[in-house]
Write an enzyme that holds these catalytic residues in place. Structure first.
Site, PDB file in Angstrom:
ATOM      1  N   HIS A 142      16.660  -5.925 -47.896  1.00  0.00           N
ATOM      2  CA  HIS A 142      16.696  -7.270 -48.465  1.00  0.00           C
ATOM      3  C   HIS A 142      15.628  -7.378 -49.549  1.00  0.00           C
ATOM      4  CE1 HIS A 142      17.563 -11.565 -48.507  1.00  0.00           C
ATOM      5  NE2 HIS A 142      16.264 -11.755 -48.637  1.00  0.00           N
ATOM      6  N   LEU A 152      27.863  -7.344 -49.060  1.00  0.00           N
ATOM      7  CA  LEU A 152      27.909  -8.804 -49.113  1.00  0.00           C
ATOM      8  C   LEU A 152      28.869  -9.427 -48.109  1.00  0.00           C
ATOM      9  CD1 LEU A 152      27.760  -9.336 -52.987  1.00  0.00           C
ATOM     10  CD2 LEU A 152      25.919  -9.517 -51.308  1.00  0.00           C
ATOM     11  N   ASN A 156      20.634   1.809 -54.301  1.00  0.00           N
ATOM     12  CA  ASN A 156      19.967   2.168 -53.033  1.00  0.00           C
ATOM     13  C   ASN A 156      20.682   3.339 -52.352  1.00  0.00           C
ATOM     14  OD1 ASN A 156      17.593   0.464 -52.268  1.00  0.00           O
ATOM     15  ND2 ASN A 156      19.018  -1.160 -52.861  1.00  0.00           N
ATOM     16  N   GLU A 165      12.555  -1.050 -53.191  1.00  0.00           N
ATOM     17  CA  GLU A 165      13.620  -0.800 -52.206  1.00  0.00           C
ATOM     18  C   GLU A 165      13.976   0.683 -52.177  1.00  0.00           C
ATOM     19  OE1 GLU A 165      17.066  -3.429 -52.488  1.00  0.00           O
ATOM     20  OE2 GLU A 165      15.849  -4.826 -53.623  1.00  0.00           O
ATOM     21  N   ASN A 209      19.408  -3.136 -42.752  1.00  0.00           N
ATOM     22  CA  ASN A 209      19.741  -3.764 -44.037  1.00  0.00           C
ATOM     23  C   ASN A 209      18.495  -3.731 -44.922  1.00  0.00           C
ATOM     24  OD1 ASN A 209      21.271  -5.437 -45.900  1.00  0.00           O
ATOM     25  ND2 ASN A 209      20.003  -7.159 -45.236  1.00  0.00           N
TER      26      ASN A 209
HETATM   27  C1  GRF Z   1      19.562  -4.791 -53.500  1.00  0.00           C
HETATM   28  O1  GRF Z   1      18.650  -5.630 -54.151  1.00  0.00           O
HETATM   29  C2  GRF Z   1      19.535  -5.083 -52.030  1.00  0.00           C
HETATM   30  O2  GRF Z   1      18.294  -5.501 -51.557  1.00  0.00           O
HETATM   31  C3  GRF Z   1      20.481  -6.219 -51.911  1.00  0.00           C
HETATM   32  O3  GRF Z   1      21.503  -5.897 -52.837  1.00  0.00           O
HETATM   33  C4  GRF Z   1      20.988  -5.087 -53.867  1.00  0.00           C
HETATM   34  C5  GRF Z   1      21.837  -3.870 -53.948  1.00  0.00           C
HETATM   35  O4  GRF Z   1      21.569  -3.103 -55.074  1.00  0.00           O
HETATM   36  N1  GRF Z   1      20.885  -6.421 -50.557  1.00  0.00           N
HETATM   37  P1  GRF Z   1      22.269  -1.688 -55.254  1.00  0.00           P
HETATM   38  O5  GRF Z   1      23.776  -1.893 -55.154  1.00  0.00           O
HETATM   39  O6  GRF Z   1      21.750  -0.781 -54.179  1.00  0.00           O
HETATM   40  O7  GRF Z   1      21.876  -1.229 -56.624  1.00  0.00           O
END
Ligand code: GRF
Length: 243
Positions: A112, A93, A17, A182, A110
């Site tokens: 999700h 996290l 992301n 996302e 955030n």
């Molecule tokens: C994503 O699925 C996000 O929604 C969740 O953690 C994941 C992170 O993925 N909170 P990345 O590290 O961006 O690949």
């Protein structure tokens, strides 16, 4: 004074992301926002490496080895010294200290991997979310971008996008399709907020095409009648094959 919103991305994982944000925002001189700081929850994680490759200042703050006060002070100092306007939690996290949440109210978001308020809250992260979605039997999941407040996954929703649950999906296959969504809605939400701070926005786009033919027919006709079908789809209002 900067003409764009300065973003800090907090991440605990691979950072795909984060990469979507960098690709959309940092490559475009006209973008209303740019990633200016990346905070990883451990040194050497994918997100920190991606930041370093993109030439973005990056640091690690490990809540497992730092006292809570040191963690909070380190984060507050980094946000202050980089002039951060907006915090994006992208797979972060750890708990964000309440003081930081309060200071960035309406300026911290955030992403999700489900349609909140479903499949959110304490313990709902990563593959656990997608396993719970599959176990529940819902036919649609999705991705949500929302404001962060002091309760898990409960801040106002900014943007959501649906993802169909397909026959034969595994947590991994579902996670991959949700993650692709996302990557699309997070940069759009950040851009919209950078233009119109603290105002929830709706992102519009093409509706997803659902393949109703390949979905298994629900056994119970009363359930089938409650399904909302797109006009023109087999079984939709106006279709002569409808029950
Ligand atoms: C994503 O699925 C996000 O929604 C969740 O953690 C994941 C992170 O993925 N909170 P990345 O590290 O961006 O690949």
């Amino acid at each position: 004074m900067s003409t764009h919103a300065r973003i800090a991305v907090l991440a605990s994982g691979g950072g795909s992301n984060l990469q979507a944000l960098i690709d959309r925002l940092n490559a475009d001189p006209q973008a209303p926002a740019r990633v200016e700081l990346v905070v990883g929850s451990r040194a050497g994680i994918g997100a920190v490496q991606r930041a370093e490759r993109a030439g973005i200042p990056a640091m690690a703050l490990d809540a497992r080895t730092l006292a809570p006060e040191a963690f909070c002070a380190g984060l507050a100092e980094a946000l202050q010294s980089h002039g951060i306007d907006l915090i994006v939690l992208a797979g972060w996290l750890q708990l964000v200290p309440a003081e930081v949440v309060r200071r960035f109210q309406g300026r911290m978001i955030n992403v999700h991997p489900a349609l909140l308020p479903a499949f959110g809250g304490r313990g709902m992260y990563g593959m656990r979310v997608h396993r719970a979605v599959l176990e529940s039997g819902v036919r649609v999941t999705g991705a949500t971008v929302h404001f962060v407040d002091e309760a898990y996954d409960q801040g106002a929703v900014i943007a959501q996008w649906p993802v169909p649950v397909l026959p034969g999906d595994t947590p991994e296959s579902l996670a991959a399709r949700v993650l692709a969504v996302e990557h699309r809605i997070l940069p759009l939400a950040v851009e919209a907020l950078a233009r119109e701070p603290a105002v929830p926005v709706w992102i519009q786009g093409e509706p997803l095409a659902f393949d109703l033919v390949s979905a298994p027919a629900p056994a119970d006709a009363s359930i089938r009648r409650t399904l909302r079908l797109a006009p023109g789809a087999a079984g939709a209002p106006g279709d002569p094959r409808r029950d």
